[in-house]
Design a protein around this motif. Structure first.
Motif, PDB file in Angstrom:
ATOM      1  N   GLY A 112      26.496  45.147  23.956  1.00 50.55           N
ATOM      2  CA  GLY A 112      27.095  43.820  23.991  1.00 50.55           C
ATOM      3  C   GLY A 112      26.172  42.715  24.460  1.00 50.55           C
ATOM      4  O   GLY A 112      26.621  41.735  25.066  1.00 50.55           O
ATOM      5  N   LEU A 113      24.877  42.841  24.187  1.00 52.00           N
ATOM      6  CA  LEU A 113      23.908  41.836  24.630  1.00 52.00           C
ATOM      7  C   LEU A 113      24.126  40.507  23.905  1.00 52.00           C
ATOM      8  O   LEU A 113      24.511  40.494  22.738  1.00 52.00           O
ATOM      9  N   PRO A 114      23.867  39.369  24.572  1.00 56.33           N
ATOM     10  CA  PRO A 114      24.029  38.063  23.934  1.00 56.33           C
ATOM     11  C   PRO A 114      23.108  37.891  22.733  1.00 56.33           C
ATOM     12  O   PRO A 114      21.986  38.411  22.709  1.00 56.33           O
ATOM     13  N   ALA A 115      23.570  37.145  21.750  1.00 54.63           N
ATOM     14  CA  ALA A 115      22.820  36.963  20.500  1.00 54.63           C
ATOM     15  C   ALA A 115      21.487  36.263  20.723  1.00 54.63           C
ATOM     16  O   ALA A 115      20.500  36.578  20.046  1.00 54.63           O
ATOM     17  N   ASP A 116      21.414  35.307  21.675  1.00 57.16           N
ATOM     18  CA  ASP A 116      20.159  34.582  21.872  1.00 57.16           C
ATOM     19  C   ASP A 116      19.065  35.494  22.413  1.00 57.16           C
ATOM     20  O   ASP A 116      17.895  35.400  21.997  1.00 57.16           O
ATOM     21  N   ALA A 117      19.421  36.410  23.310  1.00 53.36           N
ATOM     22  CA  ALA A 117      18.436  37.356  23.842  1.00 53.36           C
ATOM     23  C   ALA A 117      17.953  38.297  22.745  1.00 53.36           C
ATOM     24  O   ALA A 117      16.758  38.596  22.635  1.00 53.36           O
ATOM     25  N   ILE A 118      18.883  38.759  21.910  1.00 51.98           N
ATOM     26  CA  ILE A 118      18.522  39.647  20.801  1.00 51.98           C
ATOM     27  C   ILE A 118      17.629  38.918  19.815  1.00 51.98           C
ATOM     28  O   ILE A 118      16.639  39.467  19.326  1.00 51.98           O
ATOM     29  N   GLY A 119      17.948  37.638  19.528  1.00 52.06           N
ATOM     30  CA  GLY A 119      17.158  36.868  18.570  1.00 52.06           C
ATOM     31  C   GLY A 119      15.733  36.655  19.036  1.00 52.06           C
ATOM     32  O   GLY A 119      14.777  36.856  18.266  1.00 52.06           O
ATOM     33  N   MET A 120      15.558  36.264  20.292  1.00 51.76           N
ATOM     34  CA  MET A 120      14.203  36.057  20.820  1.00 51.76           C
ATOM     35  C   MET A 120      13.436  37.369  20.899  1.00 51.76           C
ATOM     36  O   MET A 120      12.240  37.433  20.596  1.00 51.76           O
ATOM     37  N   GLY A 121      14.138  38.430  21.283  1.00 58.22           N
ATOM     38  CA  GLY A 121      13.496  39.735  21.326  1.00 58.22           C
ATOM     39  C   GLY A 121      13.051  40.184  19.949  1.00 58.22           C
ATOM     40  O   GLY A 121      11.980  40.790  19.798  1.00 58.22           O
ATOM     41  N   ALA A 122      13.858  39.871  18.923  1.00 57.52           N
ATOM     42  CA  ALA A 122      13.528  40.274  17.555  1.00 57.52           C
ATOM     43  C   ALA A 122      12.227  39.622  17.081  1.00 57.52           C
ATOM     44  O   ALA A 122      11.406  40.257  16.415  1.00 57.52           O
ATOM     45  N   VAL A 123      12.025  38.352  17.424  1.00 56.60           N
ATOM     46  CA  VAL A 123      10.788  37.654  17.031  1.00 56.60           C
ATOM     47  C   VAL A 123       9.577  38.324  17.673  1.00 56.60           C
ATOM     48  O   VAL A 123       8.558  38.570  17.018  1.00 56.60           O
ATOM     49  N   ILE A 124       9.688  38.631  18.965  1.00 53.06           N
ATOM     50  CA  ILE A 124       8.584  39.294  19.666  1.00 53.06           C
ATOM     51  C   ILE A 124       8.296  40.657  19.052  1.00 53.06           C
ATOM     52  O   ILE A 124       7.138  41.053  18.862  1.00 53.06           O
ATOM     53  N   LEU A 125       9.350  41.387  18.697  1.00 54.78           N
ATOM     54  CA  LEU A 125       9.175  42.709  18.090  1.00 54.78           C
ATOM     55  C   LEU A 125       8.462  42.623  16.749  1.00 54.78           C
ATOM     56  O   LEU A 125       7.587  43.436  16.444  1.00 54.78           O
ATOM     57  N   VAL A 126       8.819  41.638  15.945  1.00 49.68           N
ATOM     58  CA  VAL A 126       8.161  41.473  14.638  1.00 49.68           C
ATOM     59  C   VAL A 126       6.686  41.147  14.830  1.00 49.68           C
ATOM     60  O   VAL A 126       5.815  41.730  14.157  1.00 49.68           O
ATOM     61  N   LEU A 127       6.377  40.234  15.732  1.00 51.63           N
ATOM     62  CA  LEU A 127       4.984  39.863  15.975  1.00 51.63           C
ATOM     63  C   LEU A 127       4.188  41.062  16.493  1.00 51.63           C
ATOM     64  O   LEU A 127       3.043  41.286  16.076  1.00 51.63           O
ATOM     65  N   HIS A 128       4.799  41.849  17.372  1.00 53.08           N
ATOM     66  CA  HIS A 128       4.094  43.021  17.897  1.00 53.08           C
ATOM     67  C   HIS A 128       3.892  44.076  16.812  1.00 53.08           C
ATOM     68  O   HIS A 128       2.839  44.724  16.755  1.00 53.08           O
ATOM     69  N   THR A 129       4.895  44.242  15.943  1.00 52.23           N
ATOM     70  CA  THR A 129       4.758  45.205  14.843  1.00 52.23           C
ATOM     71  C   THR A 129       3.605  44.831  13.927  1.00 52.23           C
ATOM     72  O   THR A 129       2.830  45.694  13.477  1.00 52.23           O
TER      73      THR A 129
END
Length: 307
Positions: free
Chosen positions: A170-187
């Protein structure tokens, strides 16, 4: 007919939507920066071999095919979410996270995502899901764009696993969204063709050397280094393998390298082959059982006659 027209409109609108996305613009800028640094490091003539050009062209083609298939994958992922909702699995209410700062929630989201990703990645290196993931390992010249060489069905498998393993948080959408960008850049970063290992932090954050060993086409590297971000998951679960600089060839045996059509059809082709193989094995077992049962009466009569 109207549904078909709407579907085609949706597919046509995928590209403009993707281009306008701030997250994708950030990723594109990062790719351009990596290209500039690569040219500055190696020089233009040395940066792009013929094989590298072929690999990049194939990856771009696969990426565009995935964009066309994206609406279908979204629809299927929505069905997975609907099935998950029917299961009635309790989840942590989003309000429970309100006391945490966004940066802390972003870290939690990234760690949870990578834990889930470790296990779906491990599954995709097993027999029946490997045909889906093999497309990512088909690249003989691993580079930053290799992060986008994935089959559309792999995206569906990943989204399905995230729905099952992460929705309850149930994590907030904004935290998931920012985390997703970092994950893509790291990938993208871990696929860059450089031999960086992060020294004392090598078990904390995945490096290009760590991930190149994952792509290495040598038996000792198969099914190793499955975490995308945190190598300590591999250390804990016994799949860590970084013996030193990776000079091994990239790619995967018996998988087309840059044949876009065959790579797109590869899961279906391999599943057909595996199914026929299993049918052949089953027929063989049934045949052996039939022959064994047929010989039993004769053996019994021979024993009676001998007595």
């Amino acid at each position: 007919m109207e549904q078909i027209v709407e579907f085609l409109k949706t597919m046509i609108g995928v590209w403009p939507t993707a281009v306008r996305s701030p997250a994708n613009q950030c990723v594109f800028a990062f790719l351009v920066l990596l290209l500039v640094l690569d040219i500055a490091r190696k020089g233009w003539r040395l940066s792009w071999s013929r094989l590298a050009v072929q690999s990049v062209a194939a990856t771009i083609a696969i990426f565009n095919i995935n964009l066309v298939l994206a609406p279908t994958i979204w629809l299927l992922s929505d069905q997975i979410k609907a099935l998950y909702a029917l299961a009635g699995i309790p989840s942590i209410p989003t309000s429970a996270w309100s006391a945490f700062p966004v940066w802390a929630l972003m870290i939690i989201a990234i760690v949870a995502h990578d834990f889930a990703n470790y296990w779906n990645h491990r599954l995709m290196h097993m027999k029946w899901l490997w045909p889906v993931h093999a497309i990512h390992h088909s690249d003989p010249h691993v580079n930053a764009l290799s992060a986008y060489r994935i089959h559309a069905l792999e995206t569906l498998v990943m989204w399905g696993s995230y729905t099952i393993l992460l929705t309850w948080l149930g994590l907030p959408a904004d935290a998931i969204g920012m985390g997703a960008v970092i994950l893509v850049l790291h990938t993208i970063y871990v696929h860059v063709d450089v031999d960086w290992d992060h020294g004392p932090f090598r078990l904390l954050i995945a490096s290009p050397r760590f991930h190149r060993w994952h792509h290495a086409n040598v038996p000792e590297a198969y099914g190793k280094n499955l975490a995308n971000v945190f190598p300590f998951f591999d250390r804990v679960f016994g799949t860590y393998h970084v013996p030193g600089p990776c000079t091994a060839p990239m790619g995967a045996n018996d998988v087309p390298q840059n044949d876009v059509v065959r790579l797109t059809l590869w899961p279906v082709l391999e599943w057909t082959r595996l199914t026929l193989e299993q049918i052949g094995i089953l027929r063989g077992r049934i045949g052996n059982m039939s022959r064994r049962d047929a010989t039993l009466p004769g053996q019994h009569m021979a024993k009676v006659d001998a007595e």
